[in-house]
Design a protein around this motif. Sequence first.
Motif: not given
Length: 340
Positions: A266-285
């Motif tokens: 899962m890949s994303g960016f840290q927010t200004n409110f103590g979280e990380i938002v992940f626009p990309r999440v993927a699993m290898n089937s």
Amino acid sequence: MLKRFNFKDTGFKHIWIDLYKNNPYLFPFSSYEYNEQVYVYKKLKVNTYRQKDEFYVYYEMEKPLAVLPLTIKGNAIYLFGDNISGCDNLDLIYDADISDNDFTTLFSELAAEFPGKELRFYKINERSKLYRFLTDHKEKLKRKYNLILEEDRVCVKIDFPSDYGMYFSSLSRNCRSNLKKAYNKNTKTNADMNLKVVQGPIQDPKLLSSMMRVYAHRESERKNRKIDFFSFIKNRYFSVLSWNAEKMQSQYTFCLFLHHSLAAFMSGFQTNFGEIVFPRVAMNSAFSKFAPGKLMISESVKWLQIHSNLRGLDLSRGDERYKYEMGGTEHFNYRFFMNF
């Protein structure tokens, strides 16, 4: 008062950065840093040539209160980067203390600037102060601008405490059982589980390529496509998300390896409110029997509890079951339309 700026104007850049900095209502996709790549990327998109980008600052008593990054297409006004930025949340960029009266004046001046046009704003999260203004004054705005406000898409995030035991206990009994089984299977098969965390720009092009191969293949599986080569090329080399993953200091990526192969990320960016938002999440089937998504989230929670003060994983758009099973709760994006 509205004042138009060039995106590359140094003063405009500083205003945007100052308004975004430490603002708890905005997501990282609203940062100037992120949108620098959007600005470059738009030049590569042929279908954007007929669009016109306009950048405004709204002032109150000479104090900049909001940045309005807009795209004009025909008779419609969109938020800059809509449909091409790869982001999951959009917003105006405003002072954290902006008032409802300020928003009211802002829209009045915007209507005067663009008479006869329609605002079409998408991906406005319920966290947004703009969203709160719209909901609190819905009837008034409906009479004045024929406001339409409707749900856009569900998002799911996982909030967790500082103690892993407390987090684990908060999961359903069925999820706890399945998670234990996944860990046991990893041990029994000598899967050699390893979590790799990248904080800051991804500087390993091979890792990013491996991630995008998994992402493209998963995308092809969902869409029943037999070939994922072109999807890989697009996501690896012609994506604002990939460009920003290689540049932004707020970037976070979590990669779970099993048998020395990438099983989930899962890949994303840290927010200004103590979280990380992940626009990309993927699993290898290929590793589905190991429940790699759940193991990745579990190990990431442990890592963040030890190494940071971040206590939230926003898995963004999509309501896949595993997100809820790992303690996810819903929040929503909205879209709205106004006629000037």
